[in-house]
Design a protein around this motif. Structure first.
Motif, mmCIF file in Angstrom:
data_model
loop_
_atom_site.group_PDB
_atom_site.id
_atom_site.type_symbol
_atom_site.label_atom_id
_atom_site.label_comp_id
_atom_site.label_asym_id
_atom_site.label_seq_id
_atom_site.Cartn_x
_atom_site.Cartn_y
_atom_site.Cartn_z
ATOM 1 N N PHE A 28 -4.329 -2.215 -2.322
ATOM 2 C CA PHE A 28 -4.283 -3.123 -1.465
ATOM 3 C C PHE A 28 -5.576 -3.318 -0.627
ATOM 4 C CE2 PHE A 28 -3.883 -4.211 2.944
ATOM 5 C CZ PHE A 28 -3.603 -5.597 2.849
ATOM 6 N N SER A 45 -2.110 4.298 -6.415
ATOM 7 C CA SER A 45 -1.362 4.105 -5.086
ATOM 8 C C SER A 45 -1.314 2.588 -4.580
ATOM 9 C CB SER A 45 -2.027 5.004 -4.047
ATOM 10 O OG SER A 45 -1.579 4.529 -2.680
ATOM 11 N N PRO A 46 -0.281 2.082 -4.415
ATOM 12 C CA PRO A 46 -0.189 0.636 -3.908
ATOM 13 C C PRO A 46 -1.220 0.625 -2.639
ATOM 14 C CG PRO A 46 1.928 1.296 -4.499
ATOM 15 C CD PRO A 46 1.111 2.419 -4.418
ATOM 16 N N THR A 47 -1.293 1.405 -1.709
ATOM 17 C CA THR A 47 -2.070 1.215 -0.589
ATOM 18 C C THR A 47 -3.650 1.538 -1.134
ATOM 19 O OG1 THR A 47 -0.669 2.689 0.569
ATOM 20 C CG2 THR A 47 -2.946 2.582 1.498
#
Length: 86
Positions: free
Chosen positions: A22, A17-19
């Motif tokens: 990050f 997941s990009p979240t």
């Protein structure tokens, strides 16, 4: 025929997941900035090395402005590494 290990790694990274990616990078960055001396510098260096590998892998599909931003951010990150060591 099995794909090379780098293909397997890229496929696994694509599912992250990009979240989550990050937040993990942010946690390592903040830990590196707040931990003292060489320990913080080592964390920042490891983060920078991972980001260099990711940038190198995705370089052909990025536009010119995105490349410039990524290189600028990497230069700033490695400047922080040097500042932590000094």
């Amino acid at each position: 025929m099995t794909p090379p290990p780098s293909d397997n790694l890229l496929r696994r990274l694509a599912r992250v997941s990009p979240t989550t990616a990050f937040l993990a990078a942010l946690a390592v960055l903040l830990a590196g900035l707040f931990l003292p001396g060489i320990i913080g510098a080592a964390l920042l260096f490891l983060l920078g090395a991972a980001l260099v590998a990711l940038t190198f892998t995705t370089w052909p599909v990025q536009s010119g402005p995105v490349r410039a931003v990524r290189v600028t951010m990497l230069v700033l990150l490695f400047a922080a590494v040097v500042a932590k060591v000094i």
